[in-house]
Motif scaffolding. Structure first.
Motif, short mmCIF file in Angstrom:
data_model
loop_
_atom_site.label_atom_id
_atom_site.label_comp_id
_atom_site.label_asym_id
_atom_site.label_seq_id
_atom_site.Cartn_x
_atom_site.Cartn_y
_atom_site.Cartn_z
N ALA A 19 -64.71 -13.75 2.54
CA ALA A 19 -66.13 -13.12 2.45
C ALA A 19 -67.02 -13.15 3.71
N TYR A 20 -66.58 -14.14 4.36
CA TYR A 20 -67.37 -14.59 5.65
C TYR A 20 -66.22 -14.68 6.75
N SER A 21 -66.58 -14.04 8.02
CA SER A 21 -65.74 -14.53 9.01
C SER A 21 -66.60 -14.14 10.56
N GLY A 22 -66.04 -14.65 11.36
CA GLY A 22 -66.68 -14.54 12.80
C GLY A 22 -66.05 -15.28 13.96
N ASN B 169 -58.03 -30.40 20.05
CA ASN B 169 -58.93 -31.17 18.70
C ASN B 169 -59.30 -30.00 17.82
N LEU B 170 -59.62 -28.83 18.03
CA LEU B 170 -59.71 -27.64 17.31
C LEU B 170 -58.71 -27.43 16.13
N GLY B 171 -57.53 -27.35 17.08
CA GLY B 171 -56.14 -27.32 16.31
C GLY B 171 -56.16 -28.03 15.03
N ARG B 172 -56.30 -29.44 15.47
CA ARG B 172 -55.99 -30.61 14.44
C ARG B 172 -57.27 -30.42 13.48
N ALA B 173 -58.39 -30.10 13.82
CA ALA B 173 -59.43 -29.98 13.03
C ALA B 173 -59.07 -29.17 11.61
N GLN B 174 -58.15 -28.14 11.81
CA GLN B 174 -57.62 -27.03 10.85
C GLN B 174 -59.01 -26.40 10.17
N ILE B 175 -59.52 -25.66 10.96
CA ILE B 175 -60.87 -24.90 10.50
C ILE B 175 -60.68 -23.54 11.10
N CYS B 176 -59.71 -23.26 12.08
CA CYS B 176 -59.56 -21.90 12.86
C CYS B 176 -58.47 -21.04 12.22
N ASP B 177 -58.61 -19.78 12.13
CA ASP B 177 -57.59 -19.01 11.77
C ASP B 177 -56.98 -18.69 13.32
N ASN B 178 -57.69 -18.46 14.25
CA ASN B 178 -57.18 -18.13 15.62
C ASN B 178 -57.74 -19.08 16.75
N LEU B 179 -57.11 -19.43 17.48
CA LEU B 179 -57.63 -20.00 18.97
C LEU B 179 -56.81 -19.69 19.86
N ILE B 180 -57.47 -19.08 21.08
CA ILE B 180 -56.75 -18.42 22.05
C ILE B 180 -57.74 -18.63 23.35
N MET B 181 -57.15 -19.14 24.36
CA MET B 181 -57.72 -19.43 25.50
C MET B 181 -57.22 -18.06 26.73
N PHE B 182 -58.07 -17.65 27.24
CA PHE B 182 -57.70 -16.72 28.28
C PHE B 182 -58.48 -16.70 29.58
N ASN B 183 -57.76 -16.36 30.60
CA ASN B 183 -58.48 -16.60 31.97
C ASN B 183 -59.29 -15.52 32.56
N TRP B 184 -60.06 -15.44 33.58
CA TRP B 184 -60.85 -14.44 34.00
C TRP B 184 -59.96 -13.16 34.24
N ASP C 135 -61.51 -17.88 16.17
CA ASP C 135 -61.83 -17.03 15.04
C ASP C 135 -61.91 -17.92 13.61
N ILE C 136 -62.83 -17.86 12.93
CA ILE C 136 -63.18 -18.65 11.82
C ILE C 136 -63.33 -17.82 10.56
N SER C 137 -63.35 -18.33 9.23
CA SER C 137 -63.44 -17.56 7.94
C SER C 137 -63.73 -18.29 6.96
N ASN D 140 -64.90 -18.39 0.31
CA ASN D 140 -65.86 -18.32 -0.81
C ASN D 140 -67.34 -18.32 -0.70
N THR D 141 -67.95 -19.25 0.21
CA THR D 141 -69.15 -19.27 0.34
C THR D 141 -69.76 -19.39 1.86
N LEU D 142 -70.89 -18.94 1.92
CA LEU D 142 -71.51 -18.90 3.12
C LEU D 142 -71.66 -20.60 3.72
N LYS D 143 -71.77 -21.42 2.88
CA LYS D 143 -72.13 -22.97 3.19
C LYS D 143 -70.61 -23.34 4.01
N GLU D 144 -69.51 -22.83 3.28
CA GLU D 144 -68.03 -23.03 3.60
C GLU D 144 -67.84 -22.49 5.25
N PHE D 145 -68.41 -21.31 5.48
CA PHE D 145 -68.36 -20.84 6.82
C PHE D 145 -69.25 -21.45 7.91
N GLU D 146 -70.39 -21.85 7.29
CA GLU D 146 -71.41 -22.75 8.16
C GLU D 146 -70.85 -24.02 8.56
#
Length: 494
Positions: free
Chosen positions: A245-248, A266-281, A311-313, A316-322
């Motif tokens: 319902a919510y993504s960003g 740390n973000l990987g272990r937090a288990q909140i992201c659908d997608n984590l990607i680091m790219f250079n200049w 990437d996060i999503s 259910n609710t906006l509170k979950e996303f926030e």
């Protein structure tokens, strides 16, 4: 092994032509009888299109190209090839970056693009059954129109890339941080074995529902990462997800590389992201289509060294996303980073991140040549691998360093990808591209990373360095499934 008739062109611009089968005309007639005259080609101009790809790998001419539309037609083609001992190469779009559809020993290229039906979508059990030629554009458009509450995971490739080969080759996609590589989305499949039998594996083998691979012996692995050496997959059941319902997408841009990698772990272990990607200049500039001459081996003044995309999503609710945004911001604050919404970064980035992604800038930097070493490995060695990749690039000032890292399964492992855009018409540049790719693969493998979608030279390196019994085991499986060695021969030294 099919003999080579001749090699045309200088090193860096070679084209290998194989001797034709003695009964070429009889085989041609039989192929026409199977699929119709409009869907068989043996003229040089048509065959040349299928001889190579955008990579530095040496092109080889097939003897025939055939485009079936049913599994029965595929079966007849395989039986013909098995009887005549002619190599056979599955093909969908040829857009992979490992040279994996180059017919190393000539033979029959089987173009599966006409098999492009989406056969079923089960909304309750959240899966789709698709044919081998379905593209990422096909599946996205179909779901958006007919099942808007469901989504698939989308790859970092052209919209014309095939869903089935990407899953079989264990590619990465937009839900990889959450689930893993795209083979995790395979519930089951149908395949034509090299000896012509049609088999199903996964729950669809014993049930009318293609819900998954458990609790059966998991035979999907006989087809994943085998690069088409064990059969032609004609159908696949792929896992779908509920559309959130919510993504960003949140972004961090910085020159603090060490801190950025610590944040990524740390973000990987937090288990909140659908997608984590680091790219250079360098990659950032390439994907927004800056002209090739604008970007050299030196970073432009004022450009951030790296960007971290998150990437996060929320279903259910906006509170979950926030709440997820709050976790990101608190972790970023710990390392002194500010967080941007990707739409605030600029229109160029916004367009690039639409899925399926086009990344047109990568193709215009060549011109025409694009290759990579993509490697999977431990997240504990992320930063080391990043530094190794950039060190290798520093020894080849011709090329702009294009590097990115990605996290899988909430930090259990990850990917390091290094890409090179080059001029395919320039023999010297092709030779240098081959050098940097081999050096990159060796250096990354030294610290525990394993190339995926690996071309022949990379698999040879792995077999030489790895457990010898691993190579012997591969040979036993290949021999058992493909006694006449017809399925995409030459891959993995088999």
């Amino acid at each position: 092994m099919v003999e080579i008739e001749k090699t045309v062109g200088e090193e860096g611009k070679e084209l290998v032509v194989h001797k034709k089968t003695p009964n070429h005309e009889a085989v041609l007639k039989e192929l026409i009888d199977i699929v119709g005259e409009d869907y068989v080609m043996d003229d040089s101009a048509s065959l040349f299109v299928y001889s190579g790809d955008m990579t530095e790998n040496v092109p080889h001419m097939p003897e025939f190209v055939v485009a079936p539309i049913t599994v029965e037609e595929v079966q007849k083609i395989v039986l013909l090839a098995n009887r005549e001992k002619i190599p056979i190469i599955p093909f969908v779009s040829g857009s992979n970056l490992g040279g994996l559809t180059i017919p190393l020993e000539g033979g029959i290229t089987v173009d599966l693009k006409r098999m492009n039906k989406i056969l079923e979508v089960n909304e309750v059990d959240q899966y789709a059954i698709i044919e081998a030629g379905v593209t990422f554009a096909n599946i996205k458009n179909y779901l958006d129109k007919n099942h808007p509450d469901l989504v698939y995971t989308y790859t970092y490739a052209t919209p014309a890339a095939g869903v089935v080969p990407n899953a079989l080759l264990e590619g990465l996609a937009t839900l990889s941080t959450k689930y893993g590589t795209t083979d995790c989305f395979i519930n089951g499949l149908e395949a034509v074995l090299p000896t012509g039998e049609i088999v199903r594996v996964g729950s669809g083998a014993v049930s009318k529902y293609w819900f998954g691979r458990n609790p059966l012996p998991d035979l999907v692995g006989l087809f994943t990462s085998w690069q088409g050496m064990t059969g032609i997959v004609t159908k696949m059941a792929i896992q779908l997800d509920p559309k959130p319902a919510y993504s960003g997408i949140k972004m961090i841009m910085t020159d603090e590389i060490h801190e950025a990698f610590q944040l990524m772990l740390n973000l990987g272990r937090a288990q909140i992201c659908d997608n984590l990607i680091m790219f250079n200049w360098g990659l950032a500039f390439a994907v927004i289509q800056m002209p090739r001459e604008t970007v050299g081996s030196e970073k432009m003044e004022g450009a951030p060294s790296i960007s971290l995309e998150m990437d996060i999503s929320a279903i259910n609710t906006l509170k979950e996303f926030e709440a997820k945004v709050e976790v990101i911001e608190k972790l970023a604050e710990k390392y002194g980073f500010g967080v941007w919404d990707y739409q605030e970064v600029g229109d160029d980035i916004t367009k690039v991140l639409d899925v399926p992604m086009t990344f047109a800038g990568l193709f215009t930097h060549g011109p025409g040549g694009l290759t990579w070493v993509g490697a999977y490995g431990p997240c504990s060695q992320y930063e080391t691998a990043w530094n190794v990749a950039n060190e290798v690039f520093s020894r080849y000032p011709r090329f702009t360093p294009w590097v990115y890292a990605k996290t899988f399964k909430h930090g259990h492992f990850g990917a390091m990808r290094t890409l090179v855009g080059f001029d395919r018409s320039n023999a010297e540049e092709v030779r240098e591209t081959r050098e940097i790719m081999k050096e990159m693969a060796e250096e990354l493998n030294n610290i525990g990373f394993i190339p995926y979608k690996a071309p022949v030279w990379a698999t040879e390196m792995l077999l030489e360095r790895g457990d010898p019994n691993f190579g012997l085991f591969l040979k036993k499986i290949k021999k058992a499934l493909d006694p006449n060695r017809i399925m995409n021969p030459g891959r993995w030294g088999l």
